[in-house]
Scaffold this active site. Structure first.
Site, short mmCIF file in Angstrom:
data_model
loop_
_atom_site.label_atom_id
_atom_site.label_comp_id
_atom_site.label_asym_id
_atom_site.label_seq_id
_atom_site.Cartn_x
_atom_site.Cartn_y
_atom_site.Cartn_z
CG HIS A 67 -3.53 -22.82 21.09
ND1 HIS A 67 -4.26 -21.66 21.01
CD2 HIS A 67 -4.28 -23.76 20.46
CE1 HIS A 67 -5.40 -21.89 20.37
NE2 HIS A 67 -5.43 -23.17 20.02
CD GLU A 106 -3.69 -23.51 16.98
OE1 GLU A 106 -3.92 -24.72 17.16
OE2 GLU A 106 -4.59 -22.67 16.76
#
Length: 345
Positions: A180, A311
């Site tokens: 992330h 992501e």
């Protein structure tokens, strides 16, 4: 090639260490054993200095004290699971609902909330790597099965940083991890991603409901702000998104999986810096850090669009949409996924 260890504060009383991987070109990746966090990714600049490609801080509290999962590893399941429930082979499971009625990023005690074990480091003539591992039980994160996950970061002399995940379990469970990290390749004076150009190898994005849960419908990108089939200035894409309640993107693109052909790229025309992303899975969730709430991210002055999370994962909420992919993990098998970033400067 080189690797050094640096103390990096404490998390819940546990010492945290940063491992700085450096290749022969002077590219550096700083990785924490806390959450497998990519704390920095520095490249040489034309004036002889170094520039960070990611949002960073030298203070651990600035990573742990916000709700953005900044630069951490995410799992067991990245993204959202509708209603916090799913079935594997007909058996129904219920897991912690930590975002309204949904489960986000594996619940509040997923991969991102632990100090990982350092299995070891490896140094060769062409690459340096750090291997981390974590074991999660149902008592820890409410997901079924005792899962053992291994994450290896490798930096090579071709300026690639790769991340390989693998996992095993003693009972049926789900495995769809990601990284992330928030990217911003701009010079320090540029506080937003507005002037960066984004490319995504994608024809469709997923329609979602008010809880950001996919409906199952795939929507064509062409003719919408979601179309990054040619490098597009982010300010141009973000302008029409200002009228949405998110004030930006928090969305899911269907991409062509490849570790050889770019899934996406992000570049800064001014500095010449560029990051190219490769992934062996079919989803890319992108979040343009739309909040200006200082309680959400306390790294200096807060404003929307300071960075973009990219992501790489299997398309979200797959238990409810089998056509998106299969993230089931069964006893006796091992699943492995790879994300790779290539930097130019």
């Amino acid at each position: 090639m080189d690797i050094v260890k640096v103390p990096f504060g404490k998390f819940n009383g546990q010492a945290v260490t940063k491992y700085v991987l450096t290749n022969d070109n002077g590219v550096q990746a700083g990785i924490l054993d806390f959450a497998g966090l990519l704390q920095s990714f520095k490249v040489p600049t034309k004036d002889g200095g170094k520039a960070d490609m990611v949002l960073t801080s030298e203070n651990l509290d600035e990573f742990t004290g916000n709700g953005f999962c900044t630069n951490r590893l995410i799992g067991r399941v990245a993204g959202r699971i509708g209603d916090g429930e799913f079935k594997i082979d007909g058996k129904e499971y219920h897991v912690e609902q930590n975002e309204g009625k949904n489960t986000l990023h594996g619940g509040k005690n997923g991969f991102y909330n632990h100090v990982w074990h350092v299995d070891g480091t490896k140094l060769t003539d062409n690459a340096v790597s750090l291997t981390l591992s974590l074991t999660l039980t149902p008592e820890m994160d409410t997901f079924p099965g005792k899962m053992h996950v291994v994450a290896t970061y490798t930096l090579d002399n071709n300026d690639n940083l790769s991340l390989k995940f693998s996992a095993t379990t003693d009972a049926d469970t789900l495995f769809n991890p990601t990284n992330h990290t928030y990217w911003n390749l701009s010079n320090a004076a540029a506080k937003t991603i507005d002037n960066l150009k984004l490319y995504v190898n994608s024809k469709n994005h997923l329609a979602v409901d008010d809880g950001k849960i996919p409906t199952g419908e795939k929507v064509a990108n062409a003719g919408t702000p979601f179309d990054f089939s040619t490098p597009t200035k982010l300010s141009d894409a973000l302008k029409p998104m200002a009228a949405t309640k998110e004030n930006g993107f928090d969305d899911i693109w269907e991409v062509e999986p490849s570790l050889d052909k770019p899934v996406a790229s992000l570049e800064d025309p001014e500095s010449g810096r560029k990051m190219t992303l490769y992934s062996d899975r079919n989803g890319l969730v992108m979040y343009t850090m739309n909040s200006d709430d200082p309680t959400v991210y306390n790294h200096g002055k807060v404003q929307p669009h300071m960075g973009i999370a990219m992501e790489a994962q299997t398309l979200s909420d797959t238990p409810h949409h089998p056509e998106f992919g299969n993230v089931d993990l069964h006893p006796g098998e091992e699943k492995a996924y790879t994300i790779k970033w290539h930097v130019e400067y």
